[in-house]
Scaffold this active site. Structure first.
Site, PDB file in Angstrom:
ATOM      1  N   THR A 199       0.842  -1.204   0.000  1.00 38.86           N
ATOM      2  CA  THR A 199       0.000   0.000   0.000  1.00 38.86           C
ATOM      3  C   THR A 199       0.877   1.253   0.000  1.00 38.86           C
ATOM      4  O   THR A 199       0.637   2.198  -0.760  1.00 38.86           O
ATOM      5  CB  THR A 199      -0.917  -0.002   1.246  1.00 38.86           C
ATOM      6  OG1 THR A 199      -1.775  -1.137   1.165  1.00 38.86           O
ATOM      7  CG2 THR A 199      -1.744   1.258   1.347  1.00 38.86           C
ATOM      8  N   ASN A 259      -5.498  -9.495  -7.795  1.00 39.56           N
ATOM      9  CA  ASN A 259      -5.435 -10.325  -6.590  1.00 39.56           C
ATOM     10  C   ASN A 259      -6.730 -11.089  -6.323  1.00 39.56           C
ATOM     11  O   ASN A 259      -6.734 -12.059  -5.587  1.00 39.56           O
ATOM     12  CB  ASN A 259      -5.087  -9.460  -5.371  1.00 39.56           C
ATOM     13  CG  ASN A 259      -5.945  -8.228  -5.272  1.00 39.56           C
ATOM     14  OD1 ASN A 259      -6.007  -7.418  -6.194  1.00 39.56           O
ATOM     15  ND2 ASN A 259      -6.636  -8.081  -4.166  1.00 39.56           N
ATOM     16  N   SER A 317       5.421  -6.622  -2.140  1.00 39.86           N
ATOM     17  CA  SER A 317       5.724  -6.755  -0.717  1.00 39.86           C
ATOM     18  C   SER A 317       6.207  -8.162  -0.388  1.00 39.86           C
ATOM     19  O   SER A 317       6.043  -9.088  -1.184  1.00 39.86           O
ATOM     20  CB  SER A 317       4.487  -6.437   0.122  1.00 39.86           C
ATOM     21  OG  SER A 317       3.643  -7.556   0.151  1.00 39.86           O
ATOM     22  N   THR A 334      13.674   5.093   9.922  1.00 40.42           N
ATOM     23  CA  THR A 334      14.575   3.958  10.155  1.00 40.42           C
ATOM     24  C   THR A 334      13.986   2.687   9.551  1.00 40.42           C
ATOM     25  O   THR A 334      12.817   2.374   9.754  1.00 40.42           O
ATOM     26  CB  THR A 334      14.804   3.773  11.675  1.00 40.42           C
ATOM     27  OG1 THR A 334      15.350   4.993  12.165  1.00 40.42           O
ATOM     28  CG2 THR A 334      15.739   2.621  11.964  1.00 40.42           C
ATOM     29  N   CYS A 363      -9.482  -6.690   1.874  1.00 40.85           N
ATOM     30  CA  CYS A 363      -9.799  -5.293   2.154  1.00 40.85           C
ATOM     31  C   CYS A 363     -11.274  -5.017   1.912  1.00 40.85           C
ATOM     32  O   CYS A 363     -11.918  -4.275   2.633  1.00 40.85           O
ATOM     33  CB  CYS A 363      -8.971  -4.378   1.279  1.00 40.85           C
ATOM     34  SG  CYS A 363      -7.286  -4.930   1.176  1.00 40.85           S
TER      35      CYS A 363
END
Ligand code: PMP
Length: 389
Positions: free
Chosen positions: A77, A156, A204, A242, A330
């Site tokens: 995302t 998907n 991802s 980070t 989702c």
């Protein structure tokens, strides 16, 4: 070892995958032993920095990119949002028009809605009954002020794989940047950024047997993109904050494993997919397979059963230990008719009776057989209760 643990079967690999043990082990030393910040100049930063750069190499190598064309983010995302806002803003002097498709993931469609509110013009291309974007429609939609085309590699939900190369050729001819959401395909089917001709893509770790919390953007050298998370100079100023070093190390390992084992996984998963599909179509009446018959993801079995609701099927299958999805994770939480099924022209009545089995490398033949044993009676029971049948 399959997923048949405690008699539970996981057929929801499109929502997430179980981490590969080898990727998991790669992460562990980076929590407590080598916990330093990779940006530190002192010795604590050395190993985290080394591990992160090794991971960047593996991620790049999986998709045929250069190491410094990879930027780490936290999820697909975030990668999609960064690609859209970042590329559009960097090219706003040229124009404010973006082209995408009606079946993109919400992490593309919703930021684009937000961008429309800010004055960007968005063309939402239709798809055919299989979920394919016609490259001719892309050609017609390109205008002088078009700055970005974003079309997903594979969907998907229904698993359809797009003609990305044909579309990226058109983008190149028109001098438009081409992005592709590859969250459903990276590490699952071959994805060469040069073969596809794309300038940018998102993917991802968690959908390819890596951990949650690490993802990437590929950005071809020379393509301009403004950052959306702004702060320090991590990721060469393109994504501040980070880095999640353990997850990135696990992501890198998942990419190396995928590169080596993808071909075998595709073969094995396709056999299971076809066994499940044939079993369903043979043993249950009034059922339809959605998506393209051939150009589909190896693990995707998306089916619509007439007269009943996908949520009820999902609940009854779950009570038998079989985990499937009644839409993308989702959309299913919102209990909305899927925009993807609307776009391929399914009537709401049929669309609402849909479920997705998404198979992965840990699934087994025994799991397919068990599912084919329990599913027909679940469908029969629900149809008997249905006022529509
Ligand atoms: N794009 C596609 C095609 C996806 O399948 C997903 C996850 N279902 C995403 C984007 C978003 O991924 P995440 O929730 O990990 O950010």
């Amino acid at each position: 070892m399959g997923n048949l643990e405690n008699n539970r079967i996981f057929f929801d690999n499109a929502s997430t995958t179980r981490i590969d043990d080898r990727a998991y082990r790669e992460m562990l030393p980076l929590f407590k032993k080598h916990y330093g910040n990779p940006s530190s100049f002192h010795s604590f930063g050395e190993i985290p920095e080394e591990k992160m750069e090794k991971a960047r190499m593996s991620v790049a190598s999986l998709i045929g990119a250069e190491k410094d064309e990879i930027y780490f983010t936290s999820c697909a995302t975030e990668s999609n949002n960064t690609a859209l806002w970042g590329i559009a803003r960097a090219h706003r002097d040229k124009g404010r028009h973006i082209i995408t498709s009606a079946i993109e993931h919400y992490s593309i469609l919703n930021p684009l809605k937000e961008m429309q509110r800010e004055g960007w013009e968005v063309t939402l291309l239709p798809v055919d009954k299989y979920g394919i974007v016609d490259p001719h429609d892309v050609k017609k939609a390109i205008k002088k002020n078009t700055v970005l085309i974003s079309i997903m590699h594979a969907n998907n939900e229904i698993g359809t794989i797009q003609h990305i190369k044909d579309i990226s050729d058109l983008a190149k001819q028109a001098g438009v940047v081409m992005h592709s959401d590859c969250a459903a395909t990276a590490g699952i089917i071959p994805l060469g950024v040069n073969a596809l001709g794309i300038d940018c893509c998102s993917f991802s770790a968690q959908q390819m047997y890596g951990p949650k919390g690490a993802a990437a953007i590929y950005l071809k050298k020379g393509i301009k993109m403004r950052p959306i998370i702004i702060g320090g100079v991590q990721e060469r100023g393109r994504r501040a904050g980070t880095e999640n070093v353990p997850a990135i190390a696990g992501f890198g390992k998942a990419c190396s494993i995928a590169k080596l084992e993808m071909e075998d996984n595709i073969k094995a998963i396709t056999v299971l997919r076809d066994m499940l599909t044939e079993g369903i179509l043979k043993n249950i009446k009034k059922v339809k397979l959605n998506g393209h018959p051939e150009k589909r993801l190896p693990g995707n079995v998306h089916v619509s059963f007439e007269y009943i609701e996908g949520e009820s099927i999902t609940l009854l299958l779950n009570s038998q230990g079989v985990a499937v999805s009644s839409g993308s994770s989702c959309a299913s939480a919102a209990l909305k008719t899927s925009h993807v099924l609307n776009a391929i022209g399914l009537s709401p009545a049929i669309a609402n009776g849909s479920i997705l089995f998404s198979l992965g490398k840990y699934n087994t033949e025994a799991e397919i057989k068990k599912t084919l044993e329990v599913l027909p009676s679940i469908i029969e029971k629900l149809r008997k209760m249905s006022p529509l049948s």
